[in-house]
Structures are given as C-alpha cells and as structure tokens.
Scaffold this motif. Structure first.
Motif, PDB file in Angstrom:
ATOM      1  N   ARG A  47       0.730  -1.121   0.121  1.00  0.00           N
ATOM      2  CA  ARG A  47       0.060  -0.072  -0.239  1.00  0.00           C
ATOM      3  C   ARG A  47       0.889   1.346  -0.028  1.00  0.00           C
ATOM      4  O   ARG A  47       1.990   1.132   0.582  1.00  0.00           O
ATOM      5  CB  ARG A  47      -0.789   0.094   1.163  1.00  0.00           C
ATOM      6  N   GLY A  48       0.250   2.241  -0.384  1.00  0.00           N
ATOM      7  CA  GLY A  48       0.945   3.460  -0.472  1.00  0.00           C
ATOM      8  C   GLY A  48       0.790   4.358   0.811  1.00  0.00           C
ATOM      9  O   GLY A  48       0.118   3.699   1.636  1.00  0.00           O
ATOM     10  N   PRO A  49       1.345   5.560   1.123  1.00  0.00           N
ATOM     11  CA  PRO A  49       1.290   6.277   2.169  1.00  0.00           C
ATOM     12  C   PRO A  49      -0.292   6.541   2.771  1.00  0.00           C
ATOM     13  O   PRO A  49      -0.450   6.761   3.792  1.00  0.00           O
ATOM     14  CB  PRO A  49       1.927   7.630   1.847  1.00  0.00           C
ATOM     15  N   ASP A  50      -1.241   6.532   1.654  1.00  0.00           N
ATOM     16  CA  ASP A  50      -2.491   6.727   1.992  1.00  0.00           C
ATOM     17  C   ASP A  50      -3.345   5.567   2.446  1.00  0.00           C
ATOM     18  O   ASP A  50      -4.595   5.605   2.729  1.00  0.00           O
ATOM     19  CB  ASP A  50      -3.254   7.403   0.882  1.00  0.00           C
ATOM     20  N   GLY A  51      -2.527   4.350   2.430  1.00  0.00           N
ATOM     21  CA  GLY A  51      -3.019   3.121   2.742  1.00  0.00           C
ATOM     22  C   GLY A  51      -3.874   2.321   1.793  1.00  0.00           C
ATOM     23  O   GLY A  51      -4.268   1.274   1.957  1.00  0.00           O
ATOM     24  N   ALA A  52      -3.819   3.147   0.437  1.00  0.00           N
ATOM     25  CA  ALA A  52      -4.580   2.417  -0.570  1.00  0.00           C
ATOM     26  C   ALA A  52      -3.848   1.318  -1.237  1.00  0.00           C
ATOM     27  O   ALA A  52      -2.408   1.752  -1.415  1.00  0.00           O
ATOM     28  CB  ALA A  52      -4.998   3.520  -1.809  1.00  0.00           C
ATOM     29  N   PRO A  53      -4.098   0.301  -1.772  1.00  0.00           N
ATOM     30  CA  PRO A  53      -3.397  -0.643  -2.788  1.00  0.00           C
ATOM     31  C   PRO A  53      -2.613   0.178  -3.680  1.00  0.00           C
ATOM     32  O   PRO A  53      -3.181   0.786  -4.682  1.00  0.00           O
ATOM     33  CB  PRO A  53      -4.318  -1.765  -2.993  1.00  0.00           C
ATOM     34  N   LEU A  54      -1.381  -0.454  -3.997  1.00  0.00           N
ATOM     35  CA  LEU A  54      -0.706   0.265  -5.138  1.00  0.00           C
ATOM     36  C   LEU A  54      -1.037  -0.366  -6.387  1.00  0.00           C
ATOM     37  O   LEU A  54      -1.093  -1.587  -6.527  1.00  0.00           O
ATOM     38  CB  LEU A  54       0.935  -0.005  -4.828  1.00  0.00           C
ATOM     39  N   THR A  55      -1.198   0.639  -7.411  1.00  0.00           N
ATOM     40  CA  THR A  55      -1.673   0.153  -8.682  1.00  0.00           C
ATOM     41  C   THR A  55      -0.517  -0.685  -9.319  1.00  0.00           C
ATOM     42  O   THR A  55       0.632  -0.297  -9.247  1.00  0.00           O
ATOM     43  CB  THR A  55      -1.913   1.088  -9.552  1.00  0.00           C
ATOM     44  N   GLY A  56      -0.915  -1.686  -9.945  1.00  0.00           N
ATOM     45  CA  GLY A  56       0.167  -2.638 -10.656  1.00  0.00           C
ATOM     46  C   GLY A  56       1.014  -3.739  -9.637  1.00  0.00           C
ATOM     47  O   GLY A  56       1.859  -4.302 -10.135  1.00  0.00           O
ATOM     48  N   LYS A  57       0.352  -3.562  -8.416  1.00  0.00           N
ATOM     49  CA  LYS A  57       1.241  -4.501  -7.462  1.00  0.00           C
ATOM     50  C   LYS A  57       0.358  -5.460  -6.754  1.00  0.00           C
ATOM     51  O   LYS A  57       0.789  -6.030  -5.500  1.00  0.00           O
ATOM     52  CB  LYS A  57       1.979  -3.401  -6.352  1.00  0.00           C
ATOM     53  N   ALA A  58      -0.896  -5.558  -7.390  1.00  0.00           N
ATOM     54  CA  ALA A  58      -1.651  -6.715  -6.508  1.00  0.00           C
ATOM     55  C   ALA A  58      -1.022  -8.039  -6.204  1.00  0.00           C
ATOM     56  O   ALA A  58      -0.452  -8.595  -7.165  1.00  0.00           O
ATOM     57  CB  ALA A  58      -2.854  -7.174  -7.562  1.00  0.00           C
ATOM     58  N   LEU A  59      -1.057  -8.204  -4.839  1.00  0.00           N
ATOM     59  CA  LEU A  59      -0.411  -9.685  -4.241  1.00  0.00           C
ATOM     60  C   LEU A  59       1.028  -9.694  -4.628  1.00  0.00           C
ATOM     61  O   LEU A  59       1.574 -10.782  -4.480  1.00  0.00           O
ATOM     62  CB  LEU A  59      -1.222 -10.698  -5.283  1.00  0.00           C
ATOM     63  N   ALA A  60       1.842  -8.608  -4.858  1.00  0.00           N
ATOM     64  CA  ALA A  60       3.169  -8.695  -5.031  1.00  0.00           C
ATOM     65  C   ALA A  60       3.887  -8.729  -3.741  1.00  0.00           C
ATOM     66  O   ALA A  60       5.192  -8.634  -3.800  1.00  0.00           O
ATOM     67  CB  ALA A  60       3.540  -7.306  -6.082  1.00  0.00           C
ATOM     68  N   GLY A  61       3.318  -8.692  -2.634  1.00  0.00           N
ATOM     69  CA  GLY A  61       3.927  -8.777  -1.247  1.00  0.00           C
ATOM     70  C   GLY A  61       4.930  -7.439  -0.774  1.00  0.00           C
ATOM     71  O   GLY A  61       4.515  -6.506  -1.625  1.00  0.00           O
ATOM     72  N   GLY A  62       5.211  -7.522   0.160  1.00  0.00           N
ATOM     73  CA  GLY A  62       6.056  -6.326   0.769  1.00  0.00           C
ATOM     74  C   GLY A  62       5.322  -5.809   2.227  1.00  0.00           C
ATOM     75  O   GLY A  62       5.742  -4.981   2.855  1.00  0.00           O
ATOM     76  N   VAL A  63       3.909  -6.154   2.298  1.00  0.00           N
ATOM     77  CA  VAL A  63       2.949  -5.566   3.944  1.00  0.00           C
ATOM     78  C   VAL A  63       3.823  -6.229   4.795  1.00  0.00           C
ATOM     79  O   VAL A  63       4.155  -7.370   5.030  1.00  0.00           O
ATOM     80  CB  VAL A  63       1.808  -6.115   3.581  1.00  0.00           C
ATOM     81  N   VAL A  64       4.373  -5.116   5.781  1.00  0.00           N
ATOM     82  CA  VAL A  64       4.830  -5.589   7.087  1.00  0.00           C
ATOM     83  C   VAL A  64       4.044  -5.548   8.076  1.00  0.00           C
ATOM     84  O   VAL A  64       3.080  -4.606   8.558  1.00  0.00           O
ATOM     85  CB  VAL A  64       6.117  -4.514   7.207  1.00  0.00           C
ATOM     86  N   ILE A  65       4.186  -6.851   8.782  1.00  0.00           N
ATOM     87  CA  ILE A  65       3.406  -6.977  10.116  1.00  0.00           C
ATOM     88  C   ILE A  65       4.291  -7.013  11.151  1.00  0.00           C
ATOM     89  O   ILE A  65       4.862  -7.904  11.433  1.00  0.00           O
ATOM     90  CB  ILE A  65       2.160  -7.814   9.855  1.00  0.00           C
ATOM     91  N   GLU A  66       4.093  -5.954  12.157  1.00  0.00           N
ATOM     92  CA  GLU A  66       5.284  -5.980  13.215  1.00  0.00           C
ATOM     93  C   GLU A  66       4.470  -6.137  14.319  1.00  0.00           C
ATOM     94  O   GLU A  66       3.444  -5.664  14.855  1.00  0.00           O
ATOM     95  CB  GLU A  66       5.853  -4.664  13.333  1.00  0.00           C
ATOM     96  N   LEU A  67       5.022  -7.246  15.190  1.00  0.00           N
ATOM     97  CA  LEU A  67       4.551  -7.514  16.445  1.00  0.00           C
ATOM     98  C   LEU A  67       5.769  -8.165  17.390  1.00  0.00           C
ATOM     99  O   LEU A  67       6.595  -8.361  16.898  1.00  0.00           O
ATOM    100  CB  LEU A  67       3.634  -8.908  16.358  1.00  0.00           C
ATOM    101  N   PRO A  68       5.467  -8.135  18.616  1.00  0.00           N
ATOM    102  CA  PRO A  68       6.755  -8.592  19.554  1.00  0.00           C
ATOM    103  C   PRO A  68       7.345  -9.983  19.161  1.00  0.00           C
ATOM    104  O   PRO A  68       8.649  -9.846  19.353  1.00  0.00           O
ATOM    105  CB  PRO A  68       6.108  -8.653  20.696  1.00  0.00           C
ATOM    106  N   ALA A  69       6.617 -10.799  18.731  1.00  0.00           N
ATOM    107  CA  ALA A  69       6.989 -12.160  18.313  1.00  0.00           C
ATOM    108  C   ALA A  69       7.559 -12.264  17.015  1.00  0.00           C
ATOM    109  O   ALA A  69       8.506 -13.204  16.764  1.00  0.00           O
ATOM    110  CB  ALA A  69       5.948 -13.247  18.498  1.00  0.00           C
TER     111      ALA A  69
END
Length: 285
Positions: A47-69
C-alpha cells in the motif's frame, strides 16, 4: 392462469440461478474468494502512504506486520518465476496455503492462519490456485520475515481431502466462510498458548493487532452477547460493519479489517456469515 404464469417464471428464475452456479469457472470462483472473503491482498498487496493498494502491485508482497514475536512480510504470490510462486506446482501452492510448507521444505511463519486454511474445500483450493495463475506476474523481491519465537517442525499432519460445504445450508456455509476461508475467528478469538481458544470462546475478541500508522488495536467481540458483543445489532448493521467498517453508532472500526475486500462480497455470503455469527455462544469478554 396468472398462478401458472407465476410458477413458470419462478421455475425459470430457479433454473437460471442453478445454471449460473454451475457455470462458475474455477478461475471465477477463485477470483471471488481471493478478492473478497479471503482478502488475500490485505496482507499480500503493498500500500501507499494513504493506505490504498498500489496500482500494478496486486498480491506482489511487501506488507510488513510488526508484533513482539515477529516481523512478518507478506510474500509475493503472483506468478513471477523469480520472486513469486510462478515456479511452484499447483500441489505445492496448495500445500503452502494449507500446511505452511514451501516447496523447499521450509515453513512459512505466522500470521498465515494455516489452522483455518487447511479446512478450505478441495474445490475452492483448486479455484484459488487457478485464479492465482491468472494474476499479472510482478517482479518484487520481498525480504525474509524475522521470527523471535521458535517455529514448529510442522503445523500438523498433512492436509486430508476436504469436501464441499453446501451453500443452501446457510449456517454451515457461513461457518465455512467465517472460518476456513475468511478466518474471522483467527483475529476475533482470545488466544491460549498462542492459539485461538475456539473450543471455549470463539469470536469473543481480545487479540492485539498492529494498527496502521502505529499502535495496537484489540479485535472486538463478535459473539451475540448483548452488551459486550454484537447481539443488539441488526443484520444490516453487522453487514455495514463488515463491509464498511462502521459501527451502529457511526464510529469507525480500525482499518486492520479488510473492508475494501469485504465490500464486494455477495449478499448471500454476508447473510450466511451473519446467520453463523448469531449461533455463536454469547461471551462477556
């Protein structure tokens, strides 16, 4: 005469509906599941800075999920040969989804909800894989996730065949959509020993999740408890919360939930999910 005409019209409508269901191709079914109920893009589309999915990048990965574990980074699941899953067989893709195992034998870590995905029906799994083959390939090298907890040797025994859940059984089909496919109970159930307490408190909420932009949000109680849950909400209000992220009082739910994907769910599937949620044990939590 009028009654005869009405019966003919009803029969024609029913026949057309049955034909439409039968005419649904695996790719169409897979597209519907991936892009709505399963909301794969919520973790696999950057996603871009506005939280919207990036055009042309569907399912291309890169979303970061940060948790203590862990610091998990959504994988590229497009058919790109070098950076995605284009070199994997259909069976290898299905095994990765159901069992969390890559073709090289290494395990995929959380937050992929393998305990739910392993119960996706064989027909729907085939459809999901068929659709993923049609997604535009995107070259996007994604860094490896980092885990600060030990991963198990396996997430259970090899997956076994899973039959179809009849869509005309509204509650059972709603349980299937909210469970194996949509994994609603993965986030909305308190955890015991690192696993959702599905036996005692399914849907009771309480799981802490990273909020977009920082901070932590707590998954709400979606059991029919009148005070702590959604027992006093109408069916329409529950559907609005699912598809638009808005509570009955007008306040907004945290955008951790995949509202943009759920907004395109069919009315029949939403009805089934609501019918199932009504059957959960009310829990004050």
């Amino acid at each position: 005469m009028h009654r005869y005409v009405w019966l003919l019209a009803l029969a024609a409508s029913f026949s057309a509906s049955i034909h439409a269901v039968r005419a649904e191709t695996p790719e169409e079914r897979g597209a519907y599941l991936v892009e709505t109920v399963a909301a794969c893009g919520n973790c696999h589309t950057p996603r871009g800075p506005d939280g919207a999915p990036l055009t042309g990048k569907a399912l291309a990965g890169g979303v970061v999920i940060e948790l203590p574990a862990f610091t998990a980074i959504g994988a590229n699941i497009t058919p790109d040969i070098e950076t995605g899953i284009g070199g994997w067989s259909d069976a290898e893709i299905a095994t990765a989804i159901r069992e969390g195992k890559r073709p090289d034998g290494t395990l995929i870590g959380p937050p992929m909800p393998f305990n739910f995905y392993r119960h996706i029906s064989d027909r729907d799994m085939h459809a999901i894989v068929a659709y993923l083959r049609t997604v535009p390939a995107v070259a996007n090298e994604v860094p490896a996730s980092e885990y600060r907890i030990p991963l198990p040797d396996a997430y259970g025994p090899p997956a076994t065949p899973v039959p179809e859940v009849p869509r005309d059984d509204k509650v059972a089909y709603g349980a299937y959509l909210a469970g194996p496919v949509g994994h609603c109970l993965e986030c909305h159930t308190p955890r015991v020993g690192g696993h959702p307490d599905l036996e005692n408190r399914p849907g009771a909420g309480g799981m802490e999740l990273p909020a977009p932009g920082g901070g932590i949000v707590v998954a709400p109680n979606i059991t029919p408890h009148s005070d702590k849950g959604i027992g006093s909400w109408s069916d329409a209000e529950i559907k609005t919360a699912i598809t638009r992220g808005v509570r009955p009082d007008g306040t907004e739910l945290a955008p951790v939930m995949a509202f943009a994907w759920y907004a395109n769910m069919s009315e029949e599937d939403l009805d089934a999910i609501v019918a199932y949620l009504r059957t959960l044990k009310p829990v004050s939590h």
